[in-house]
Design a protein around this motif. Structure first.
Motif, PDB file in Angstrom:
ATOM      1  N   ALA B  54       0.837  -1.211   0.000  1.00 52.69           N
ATOM      2  CA  ALA B  54       0.000   0.000   0.000  1.00 52.69           C
ATOM      3  C   ALA B  54       0.867   1.254   0.000  1.00 52.69           C
ATOM      4  CB  ALA B  54      -0.923  -0.010   1.227  1.00 52.69           C
ATOM      5  N   ASP B  55       1.937   1.245   0.802  1.00 53.49           N
ATOM      6  CA  ASP B  55       2.831   2.411   0.841  1.00 53.49           C
ATOM      7  C   ASP B  55       3.482   2.640  -0.519  1.00 53.49           C
ATOM      8  OD1 ASP B  55       2.512   2.871   3.672  1.00 53.49           O
ATOM      9  OD2 ASP B  55       3.776   1.114   4.025  1.00 53.49           O
ATOM     10  N   ILE B  56       3.915   1.560  -1.148  1.00 50.78           N
ATOM     11  CA  ILE B  56       4.611   1.698  -2.432  1.00 50.78           C
ATOM     12  C   ILE B  56       3.628   2.111  -3.525  1.00 50.78           C
ATOM     13  CG2 ILE B  56       5.894   0.405  -4.191  1.00 50.78           C
ATOM     14  CD1 ILE B  56       7.157  -1.109  -1.720  1.00 50.78           C
ATOM     15  N   ALA B  57       2.427   1.566  -3.488  1.00 52.00           N
ATOM     16  CA  ALA B  57       1.411   1.979  -4.463  1.00 52.00           C
ATOM     17  C   ALA B  57       1.155   3.483  -4.375  1.00 52.00           C
ATOM     18  CB  ALA B  57       0.113   1.211  -4.230  1.00 52.00           C
ATOM     19  N   ALA B  58       1.259   4.027  -3.161  1.00 53.17           N
ATOM     20  CA  ALA B  58       0.948   5.452  -2.960  1.00 53.17           C
ATOM     21  C   ALA B  58       2.072   6.379  -3.413  1.00 53.17           C
ATOM     22  CB  ALA B  58       0.641   5.711  -1.486  1.00 53.17           C
ATOM     23  N   ARG B  59       3.314   5.885  -3.503  1.00 53.51           N
ATOM     24  CA  ARG B  59       4.408   6.811  -3.762  1.00 53.51           C
ATOM     25  C   ARG B  59       5.189   6.567  -5.050  1.00 53.51           C
ATOM     26  NH1 ARG B  59       9.560   4.529  -2.298  1.00 53.51           N
ATOM     27  NH2 ARG B  59       9.311   2.694  -0.954  1.00 53.51           N
ATOM     28  N   TRP B  60       5.094   5.380  -5.646  1.00 53.83           N
ATOM     29  CA  TRP B  60       6.076   5.058  -6.685  1.00 53.83           C
ATOM     30  C   TRP B  60       5.974   5.944  -7.927  1.00 53.83           C
ATOM     31  CZ3 TRP B  60       5.558   3.584 -11.730  1.00 53.83           C
ATOM     32  CH2 TRP B  60       4.286   3.226 -12.161  1.00 53.83           C
ATOM     33  N   ARG B  61       4.768   6.323  -8.316  1.00 55.38           N
ATOM     34  CA  ARG B  61       4.625   7.101  -9.566  1.00 55.38           C
ATOM     35  C   ARG B  61       5.356   8.438  -9.462  1.00 55.38           C
ATOM     36  NH1 ARG B  61       0.072   6.059  -8.132  1.00 55.38           N
ATOM     37  NH2 ARG B  61      -1.136   4.298  -8.912  1.00 55.38           N
ATOM     38  N   GLU B  62       5.054   9.137  -8.370  1.00 53.92           N
ATOM     39  CA  GLU B  62       5.620  10.467  -8.180  1.00 53.92           C
ATOM     40  C   GLU B  62       7.144  10.397  -8.025  1.00 53.92           C
ATOM     41  OE1 GLU B  62       4.133  13.157  -8.490  1.00 53.92           O
ATOM     42  OE2 GLU B  62       5.375  14.687  -7.519  1.00 53.92           O
ATOM     43  N   GLU B  63       7.622   9.437  -7.246  1.00 52.42           N
ATOM     44  CA  GLU B  63       9.075   9.339  -7.040  1.00 52.42           C
ATOM     45  C   GLU B  63       9.794   8.923  -8.323  1.00 52.42           C
ATOM     46  OE1 GLU B  63       8.978   8.618  -2.196  1.00 52.42           O
ATOM     47  OE2 GLU B  63       9.934   7.099  -3.447  1.00 52.42           O
ATOM     48  N   ALA B  64       9.166   8.089  -9.130  1.00 52.13           N
ATOM     49  CA  ALA B  64       9.763   7.708 -10.413  1.00 52.13           C
ATOM     50  C   ALA B  64       9.759   8.897 -11.377  1.00 52.13           C
ATOM     51  CB  ALA B  64       9.012   6.523 -11.020  1.00 52.13           C
ATOM     52  N   VAL B  94      -1.429  -6.386   5.821  1.00 50.13           N
ATOM     53  CA  VAL B  94      -2.303  -6.143   4.670  1.00 50.13           C
ATOM     54  C   VAL B  94      -2.859  -7.494   4.209  1.00 50.13           C
ATOM     55  CG1 VAL B  94      -2.380  -5.229   2.321  1.00 50.13           C
ATOM     56  CG2 VAL B  94      -0.856  -4.170   4.016  1.00 50.13           C
ATOM     57  N   PRO B  95      -4.183  -7.609   4.080  1.00 46.38           N
ATOM     58  CA  PRO B  95      -4.755  -8.888   3.627  1.00 46.38           C
ATOM     59  C   PRO B  95      -4.246  -9.267   2.240  1.00 46.38           C
ATOM     60  CG  PRO B  95      -6.478  -7.407   4.423  1.00 46.38           C
ATOM     61  CD  PRO B  95      -5.221  -6.602   4.361  1.00 46.38           C
ATOM     62  N   LEU B  96      -4.113 -10.542   2.026  1.00 47.80           N
ATOM     63  CA  LEU B  96      -3.535 -11.046   0.780  1.00 47.80           C
ATOM     64  C   LEU B  96      -4.223 -10.475  -0.454  1.00 47.80           C
ATOM     65  CD1 LEU B  96      -2.156 -14.555   0.275  1.00 47.80           C
ATOM     66  CD2 LEU B  96      -3.678 -13.650  -1.479  1.00 47.80           C
ATOM     67  N   ALA B 101      -4.089  -6.819  -5.150  1.00 49.01           N
ATOM     68  CA  ALA B 101      -4.720  -5.697  -5.860  1.00 49.01           C
ATOM     69  C   ALA B 101      -3.717  -4.557  -6.057  1.00 49.01           C
ATOM     70  CB  ALA B 101      -5.946  -5.207  -5.086  1.00 49.01           C
ATOM     71  N   HIS B 102      -2.917  -4.275  -5.010  1.00 50.11           N
ATOM     72  CA  HIS B 102      -1.881  -3.236  -5.159  1.00 50.11           C
ATOM     73  C   HIS B 102      -0.861  -3.631  -6.219  1.00 50.11           C
ATOM     74  CE1 HIS B 102      -2.797  -2.163  -0.716  1.00 50.11           C
ATOM     75  NE2 HIS B 102      -3.456  -1.338  -1.506  1.00 50.11           N
ATOM     76  N   ALA B 103      -0.438  -4.888  -6.162  1.00 56.64           N
ATOM     77  CA  ALA B 103       0.564  -5.360  -7.130  1.00 56.64           C
ATOM     78  C   ALA B 103       0.021  -5.242  -8.554  1.00 56.64           C
ATOM     79  CB  ALA B 103       0.965  -6.804  -6.826  1.00 56.64           C
ATOM     80  N   CYS B 133       3.529 -15.602  -2.176  1.00 56.64           N
ATOM     81  CA  CYS B 133       4.513 -15.640  -3.270  1.00 56.64           C
ATOM     82  C   CYS B 133       4.005 -16.337  -4.539  1.00 56.64           C
ATOM     83  CB  CYS B 133       5.831 -16.246  -2.787  1.00 56.64           C
ATOM     84  SG  CYS B 133       6.770 -15.071  -1.773  1.00 56.64           S
ATOM     85  N   PRO B 134       3.409 -17.516  -4.446  1.00 53.69           N
ATOM     86  CA  PRO B 134       2.934 -18.145  -5.682  1.00 53.69           C
ATOM     87  C   PRO B 134       1.879 -17.294  -6.395  1.00 53.69           C
ATOM     88  CG  PRO B 134       2.925 -19.713  -3.856  1.00 53.69           C
ATOM     89  CD  PRO B 134       3.205 -18.369  -3.266  1.00 53.69           C
ATOM     90  N   GLN B 135       1.079 -16.568  -5.616  1.00 53.54           N
ATOM     91  CA  GLN B 135       0.037 -15.745  -6.248  1.00 53.54           C
ATOM     92  C   GLN B 135       0.645 -14.499  -6.906  1.00 53.54           C
ATOM     93  OE1 GLN B 135      -3.818 -15.805  -5.143  1.00 53.54           O
ATOM     94  NE2 GLN B 135      -3.601 -16.933  -3.216  1.00 53.54           N
ATOM     95  N   LEU B 136       1.669 -13.940  -6.256  1.00 55.15           N
ATOM     96  CA  LEU B 136       2.381 -12.815  -6.883  1.00 55.15           C
ATOM     97  C   LEU B 136       3.013 -13.267  -8.197  1.00 55.15           C
ATOM     98  CD1 LEU B 136       4.497 -10.802  -4.268  1.00 55.15           C
ATOM     99  CD2 LEU B 136       2.705  -9.915  -5.773  1.00 55.15           C
ATOM    100  N   GLN B 137       3.607 -14.447  -8.145  1.00 55.35           N
ATOM    101  CA  GLN B 137       4.271 -14.969  -9.338  1.00 55.35           C
ATOM    102  C   GLN B 137       3.266 -15.216 -10.468  1.00 55.35           C
ATOM    103  OE1 GLN B 137       6.851 -18.261  -8.441  1.00 55.35           O
ATOM    104  NE2 GLN B 137       7.934 -18.087 -10.404  1.00 55.35           N
ATOM    105  N   ARG B 138       2.089 -15.719 -10.107  1.00 59.62           N
ATOM    106  CA  ARG B 138       1.063 -15.961 -11.123  1.00 59.62           C
ATOM    107  C   ARG B 138       0.576 -14.639 -11.733  1.00 59.62           C
ATOM    108  NH1 ARG B 138      -3.295 -18.421  -8.334  1.00 59.62           N
ATOM    109  NH2 ARG B 138      -1.642 -19.884  -7.803  1.00 59.62           N
TER     110      ARG B 138
END
Lengths: 208, 208
Positions: B54-64, B94-96, B101-103, B133-138
């Motif tokens: 959630a933290d990364i979803a909130a900041r990555w666009r602007e910092e990039a 954070v619930p899985l 959803a953030h990813a 991890c397996p769900q992120l990978q999928r």
């Protein structure tokens, strides 16, 4: 170990460590030295290539807020002004009065949040920076922010100058960054700031 | 030298390199290795301690956006999820489904901007991460984003585990970060991503 401390280093490519084949820059070297000396330091390197005082004024609050929880022992370091003095890639340089206005605003807002240290910019053979640095230093003195002058050191640092000339013309490599780390780390302002002592510019030796 | 490339590394304390007395982490070690191998790499380490998806979803666009000019050859790396799986310092995990959803949102928005690489999270002995991890990978496979699995490696990396145990319990020191750098840098996904080749998850070896 002393209290853990988290430091945000805001600046331009020199803070980022651009051009260092060791991947450390002066920031990484000083952080490593402090950790090996027993300080539990977490570093956030927020140096961005080409950033002027205007760019840093626009981003530092938000980026610091996301990295420094309320309950941590925080430090803020700023180093900017060199890119204000050059015109590059179609960007006009920032007029001296605007650089000083940005610096004043940044320092005034940062000082209540955490101990602040300013590391002066350098740039070989640019007359504008020779006018900017003394005024930045005076501004810091007025706001009782410690300031480390690097311009005189860099102008006579052989390895820094030769590596920059051999590289892209602007950035040193590992030798120059190591020399900068030694110089900044040896300044009494660095130690006092890291230790959290409130060291006013008046107490600092002149022109370090 | 090949084309200069600028990389934003987004993640948590493992990306930051927290606990490394060398001040490099795995990110700094890989950047240094690439530079010594002739790649002109500029690195922006944007790992933040305790950050969840959630933290990364909130900041990555602007910092990039502030670090990657339009005309540069950019790369984006993400590594998160470990802090989503633990409850610490009063923050609920954070619930899985939210992590996924953030990813999904991050990867969907990042992919059109630059080649993206995801480095899977790890965390010893936490059942939730074994489910994540397996769900992120999928998810990465569905979006054709290369994914480097680190969980199996980290679980059996002696130096990483012993340094973490000797330190704060969570973070390795220079030996563990060096081992991680070796592992990640040896993955074919790393090389293909850095070289800018469009490597789909389907082409990648399973579970690296």
């Amino acid at each position: 170990m002393t209290t853990p401390v988290r430091i945000c280093f805001f600046g331009d490519s020199l803070v980022n460590g651009t051009g260092d084949d060791d991947g450390l820059g002066w920031v990484g070297r000083l952080v490593s030295r402090e950790r090996r000396g027993g300080r539990d330091v977490t570093a956030y390197n927020l140096g961005v290539r080409r950033d002027t005082s205007a760019d840093i004024a626009a981003r530092w609050r938000e980026e610091a807020r996301r990295r420094l929880p309320r309950d941590c022992d925080a430090r803020l370091l700023f180093s900017f002004g060199a890119n204000d003095c050059v015109e590059e890639a179609g960007r006009a340089c920032v007029p001296l009065e605007e650089t000083l206005a940005h610096a004043q605003e940044i320092l005034r807002e940062a000082a209540p949040l955490a101990p602040v240290l300013m590391v002066g910019p350098f740039l070989p053979d640019v007359a504008r920076i020779d006018r900017l640095c003394p005024q930045l230093q005076r501004l810091c003195a007025e706001q009782r922010i410690p300031y480390i002058e690097t311009r005189g050191f860099a102008a006579h640092c052989g390895v820094l100058l030769s590596e920059a000339a051999a590289g892209d013309g602007a950035h040193p490599n590992s030798g120059g960054y190591a020399a900068l780390a030694d110089f900044i780390g040896a300044a009494p302002q660095w130690r006092a700031w890291l230790d959290g002592a409130l060291m006013s510019a008046k107490d600092a030796p002149a022109d370090r």
